[in-house]
Design a protein around this motif. Structure first.
Motif, PDB file in Angstrom:
ATOM      1  N   THR A  40      25.471  31.834  95.410  1.00  0.00           N
ATOM      2  CA  THR A  40      25.352  31.795  93.873  1.00  0.00           C
ATOM      3  C   THR A  40      26.386  32.282  93.196  1.00  0.00           C
ATOM      4  O   THR A  40      26.237  32.014  91.891  1.00  0.00           O
ATOM      5  CB  THR A  40      24.190  32.882  93.714  1.00  0.00           C
ATOM      6  OG1 THR A  40      24.631  34.177  94.160  1.00  0.00           O
ATOM      7  CG2 THR A  40      22.948  32.448  94.349  1.00  0.00           C
ATOM      8  N   VAL A  49      26.739  27.563  89.753  1.00  0.00           N
ATOM      9  CA  VAL A  49      25.305  27.830  90.144  1.00  0.00           C
ATOM     10  C   VAL A  49      24.570  28.680  89.112  1.00  0.00           C
ATOM     11  O   VAL A  49      23.734  28.555  88.576  1.00  0.00           O
ATOM     12  CB  VAL A  49      24.919  28.324  91.524  1.00  0.00           C
ATOM     13  CG1 VAL A  49      23.569  28.778  91.722  1.00  0.00           C
ATOM     14  CG2 VAL A  49      25.464  27.412  92.607  1.00  0.00           C
ATOM     15  N   LEU A  50      25.387  29.871  88.620  1.00  0.00           N
ATOM     16  CA  LEU A  50      25.098  30.554  87.536  1.00  0.00           C
ATOM     17  C   LEU A  50      26.227  30.381  86.449  1.00  0.00           C
ATOM     18  O   LEU A  50      27.186  30.662  86.787  1.00  0.00           O
ATOM     19  CB  LEU A  50      25.322  31.941  88.098  1.00  0.00           C
ATOM     20  CG  LEU A  50      24.289  32.378  89.153  1.00  0.00           C
ATOM     21  CD1 LEU A  50      24.472  34.032  89.500  1.00  0.00           C
ATOM     22  CD2 LEU A  50      22.627  32.017  88.640  1.00  0.00           C
ATOM     23  N   GLN A 129      13.493  32.374  88.784  1.00  0.00           N
ATOM     24  CA  GLN A 129      14.711  32.454  87.843  1.00  0.00           C
ATOM     25  C   GLN A 129      14.644  33.410  86.906  1.00  0.00           C
ATOM     26  O   GLN A 129      15.491  34.217  86.392  1.00  0.00           O
ATOM     27  CB  GLN A 129      15.201  31.076  87.561  1.00  0.00           C
ATOM     28  CG  GLN A 129      15.624  30.080  88.494  1.00  0.00           C
ATOM     29  CD  GLN A 129      15.896  28.663  87.893  1.00  0.00           C
ATOM     30  OE1 GLN A 129      16.456  28.518  86.844  1.00  0.00           O
ATOM     31  NE2 GLN A 129      15.654  27.521  88.525  1.00  0.00           N
ATOM     32  N   LYS A 133      16.462  36.886  86.113  1.00  0.00           N
ATOM     33  CA  LYS A 133      17.299  37.380  85.028  1.00  0.00           C
ATOM     34  C   LYS A 133      16.910  38.599  84.379  1.00  0.00           C
ATOM     35  O   LYS A 133      17.855  39.543  84.038  1.00  0.00           O
ATOM     36  CB  LYS A 133      17.079  36.169  83.881  1.00  0.00           C
ATOM     37  CG  LYS A 133      17.846  34.785  84.174  1.00  0.00           C
ATOM     38  CD  LYS A 133      17.317  33.720  83.350  1.00  0.00           C
ATOM     39  CE  LYS A 133      17.802  32.160  83.754  1.00  0.00           C
ATOM     40  NZ  LYS A 133      17.353  31.389  82.903  1.00  0.00           N
ATOM     41  N   ASP A 254      22.144  30.080  82.440  1.00  0.00           N
ATOM     42  CA  ASP A 254      21.591  28.776  82.896  1.00  0.00           C
ATOM     43  C   ASP A 254      21.873  28.669  84.699  1.00  0.00           C
ATOM     44  O   ASP A 254      23.242  28.776  85.101  1.00  0.00           O
ATOM     45  CB  ASP A 254      22.652  27.673  82.556  1.00  0.00           C
ATOM     46  CG  ASP A 254      22.060  26.221  82.795  1.00  0.00           C
ATOM     47  OD1 ASP A 254      20.872  26.188  83.137  1.00  0.00           O
ATOM     48  OD2 ASP A 254      22.822  25.445  82.807  1.00  0.00           O
ATOM     49  N   ILE A 255      20.872  28.651  85.267  1.00  0.00           N
ATOM     50  CA  ILE A 255      20.894  28.601  86.995  1.00  0.00           C
ATOM     51  C   ILE A 255      20.731  27.024  87.203  1.00  0.00           C
ATOM     52  O   ILE A 255      19.710  26.556  86.945  1.00  0.00           O
ATOM     53  CB  ILE A 255      19.673  29.364  87.355  1.00  0.00           C
ATOM     54  CG1 ILE A 255      19.959  30.758  87.084  1.00  0.00           C
ATOM     55  CG2 ILE A 255      19.764  29.287  88.877  1.00  0.00           C
ATOM     56  CD1 ILE A 255      18.953  31.566  87.661  1.00  0.00           C
ATOM     57  N   LYS A 256      21.497  26.500  87.830  1.00  0.00           N
ATOM     58  CA  LYS A 256      21.612  25.163  88.235  1.00  0.00           C
ATOM     59  C   LYS A 256      21.490  24.988  89.756  1.00  0.00           C
ATOM     60  O   LYS A 256      22.380  25.123  90.275  1.00  0.00           O
ATOM     61  CB  LYS A 256      22.850  24.319  87.565  1.00  0.00           C
ATOM     62  CG  LYS A 256      22.640  24.051  86.129  1.00  0.00           C
ATOM     63  CD  LYS A 256      23.661  22.907  85.770  1.00  0.00           C
ATOM     64  CE  LYS A 256      23.479  22.598  84.171  1.00  0.00           C
ATOM     65  NZ  LYS A 256      24.280  21.483  83.745  1.00  0.00           N
ATOM     66  N   PHE A 269      19.890  35.246  93.016  1.00  0.00           N
ATOM     67  CA  PHE A 269      20.286  34.867  91.863  1.00  0.00           C
ATOM     68  C   PHE A 269      20.508  36.180  91.059  1.00  0.00           C
ATOM     69  O   PHE A 269      21.313  36.292  90.133  1.00  0.00           O
ATOM     70  CB  PHE A 269      18.934  34.229  91.240  1.00  0.00           C
ATOM     71  CG  PHE A 269      18.795  32.662  91.546  1.00  0.00           C
ATOM     72  CD1 PHE A 269      19.883  31.871  91.910  1.00  0.00           C
ATOM     73  CD2 PHE A 269      17.690  32.032  91.681  1.00  0.00           C
ATOM     74  CE1 PHE A 269      19.939  30.598  92.412  1.00  0.00           C
ATOM     75  CE2 PHE A 269      17.581  30.832  92.030  1.00  0.00           C
ATOM     76  CZ  PHE A 269      18.673  30.192  92.353  1.00  0.00           C
ATOM     77  N   ILE A 273      24.026  37.274  89.262  1.00  0.00           N
ATOM     78  CA  ILE A 273      24.178  37.686  87.545  1.00  0.00           C
ATOM     79  C   ILE A 273      24.641  38.878  87.500  1.00  0.00           C
ATOM     80  O   ILE A 273      25.585  39.073  86.839  1.00  0.00           O
ATOM     81  CB  ILE A 273      22.539  37.445  86.964  1.00  0.00           C
ATOM     82  CG1 ILE A 273      22.254  36.064  87.004  1.00  0.00           C
ATOM     83  CG2 ILE A 273      22.768  37.951  85.704  1.00  0.00           C
ATOM     84  CD1 ILE A 273      20.719  35.948  86.713  1.00  0.00           C
TER      85      ILE A 273
END
Length: 371
Positions: A40, A49-50, A129, A133, A254-256, A269, A273
Motif C-alpha cells: 500500500t 496505491v495511495l 476505503q 480513511k 485517492d486509493i487506486k 489501507f 495513510i
C-alpha cells in the motif's frame, strides 16, 4: 484366462473407471488459492496505491513524508461462479497445501446471481476505503465530516432513476437523518404505495464538494418523492436503496487498486495513510503484511481465506503478518515457516505492534496461537 491376469485386468479397468468418474463427476465445491499481495506504500499498475493530493494555496494542506518497507494488503484468488469442480479436482485441492476447497455456496450464495455477488464485493471494497480513511484521519486527529448517502439503487425498484448512488440524504419526510439506519426506519413506517419525501443533495454536487475538501452544502438540496413498493413476501414498505455513512475529507485521498473486491484490505489501507502522513516510518524498513476489515472507529474485523493470505504474504517476502484476532486460531494452525502472526484487534494494536517491530522488540509482540 489365468486368475492373476483376470484380477489385474479387472483392477486396471476399475482404476480407469474411477479416473474417468473423477474427471467427469462434478461436485458443488469451489477453490481458493493465494492471490496477489500489494504494498500500500508503493506503486501498482504504474500509479501510487495511495495518492494523497495537495491542494495548492488552501489552508490545511497535508504534509507528506517518505516511507520505507512494506505494508502489504493480501488477497485470495477464487474460481469463477461458472466453474464446476470435478471430483478429481476437489481431491487434488484437499491434498494441496496451496489451496482451500470450500462449498460453492460459500463464495456464491444460491439466492444471489454472480453479478450481485460482484456488485456486493465492489460496494464492500468502496466502503472499506472510506472507513480506512476515516480511521486513519481520526488517529491523526484530523477532522472528518460525515453524512448519510445512497450506496446503491436496485434496478426496477421504486427509487430507480429517482435516487442515485452517491446522493446525500439529509432528511426523510422532513426528519433529519444522521445515521443510515434512520432512513430505513422512516420508510418502513409507511404502507406500500405511500409517498416518501427525501431531501437530497445530488451526487454531482457532492462529488464537486468532496474534490474541494468541503462538506456538501444543504443549499444544493432538493425534494424527491418516491412511492413505496412492497417487500417480497411481506407487507413492509420499501423503496429499493441501500444507505451508508459517507464522509468529506479536508484533502483528497485517492486509493487506486483495480480488480480487487471485498472489505478485507481496510486495515492495511488505513496504516498506509497514517504512514504517509506522519514523520515516523511505521515499518522501519521491515516487510509487514496483513489483512482485516476496519470500521470508522478503528476496530479490526475478521476475514475469509486467512490461510491463503498468509501463504501469499510469506511467498512475497513478508516476515510479519497483522492478523485479525478472530482469525488467529485458524491462521496459527497453518502458519508458514518464517512468518510471525501478530494478533490485531484495532488500529491502536496495529500501530503498537509496528512500533515494536521497527524497534526490534519482536519478543513483546502478541502472537496468534492455535487453540
Amino acid at each position: 484366462m489365468p486368475r492373476r491376469t483376470a484380477t489385474l485386468l479387472a483392477s486396471t479397468l476399475l482404476l480407469i473407471a474411477m479416473l474417468c468418474a473423477g474427471v467427469l463427476i462434478q461436485v458443488p465445491y469451489a477453490e481458493m488459492s493465494p492471490g496477489p499481495t500489494v504494498n500500500t506504500l508503493g506503486v501498482h499498475g504504474g500509479d501510487p496505491v495511495l495518492n494523497i493530493k495537495d491542494k495548492p494555496g488552501e489552508k490545511g494542506d497535508p504534509k507528506k513524508y517518505d516511507t520505507s518497507g512494506h505494508l502489504n494488503m493480501t488477497t485470495v484468488r477464487v474460481t469463477g461462479s461458472e466453474y464446476r469442480m470435478t471430483l478429481l479436482g476437489a481431491l487434488s485441492g484437499w491434498l494441496s497445501d496451496d489451496s482451500l476447497v470450500v462449498p460453492h455456496k460459500t463464495l456464491y450464495p444460491e439466492d444471489k446471481s454472480a453479478e450481485e455477488v460482484d456488485q456486493e464485493n465492489a460496494e464492500e471494497f468502496t466502503a472499506s476505503q472510506e472507513s480506512a480513511k476515516v480511521a486513519a484521519l481520526k488517529e491523526l486527529d484530523v477532522p472528518v465530516s460525515s453524512y448519510v448517502a445512497v450506496g446503491a439503487v436496485e434496478k426496477g425498484a421504486p427509487a430507480h432513476k429517482r435516487l442515485h448512488a452517491g446522493d446525500v440524504i439529509t432528511a426523510v419526510d422532513g426528519k433529519p437523518v444522521s445515521k443510515p439506519e434512520q432512513v430505513g426506519l422512516v420508510v418502513r413506517g409507511h404502507k406500500p404505495r405511500d409517498n416518501v419525501s427525501f431531501t437530497v443533495i445530488p451526487a454531482a454536487q457532492v462529488k464537486a464538494a468532496q474534490k474541494k475538501g468541503k462538506k456538501p452544502s444543504s443549499k444544493d438540496a432538493g425534494k424527491v418523492t418516491v412511492r413505496t413498493g412492497k417487500t417480497k413476501g411481506e407487507s413492509t414498505a420499501r423503496v429499493g436503496i441501500t444507505t451508508m455513512l459517507s464522509h468529506s475529507f479536508p484533502f483528497e485521498i485517492d486509493i487506486k487498486l483495480a480488480d480487487i473486491g471485498g472489505p478485507s484490505a481496510g486495515l492495511m489501507f488505513a496504516l498506509g495513510i497514517v504512514d504517509k502522513l506522519t514523520p515516523t516510518d511505521l515499518t522501519g524498513g521491515r516487510f509487514v503484511a496483513g489483512t482485516g476489515t476496519i470500521d470508522d472507529s478503528g476496530k479490526v474485523g475478521e476475514i475469509g481465506g486467512i490461510q491463503m493470505k498468509t501463504l501469499a504474504a510469506r511467498k512475497k517476502g513478508a516476515r510479519f503478518f497483522l492478523t485479525p484476532a478472530g482469525n488467529c486460531a485458524t491462521a496459527a494452525k497453518a502458519r508458514p515457516d518464517g512468518l510471525t502472526l501478530v494478533k490485531t484487534s484495532s488500529m491502536d494494536d496495529a500501530l503498537s505492534s509496528l512500533q515494536k517491530i521497527r524497534k526490534g522488540e519482536t519478543d513483546e509482540l502478541t502472537r496468534c496461537k492455535a487453540h
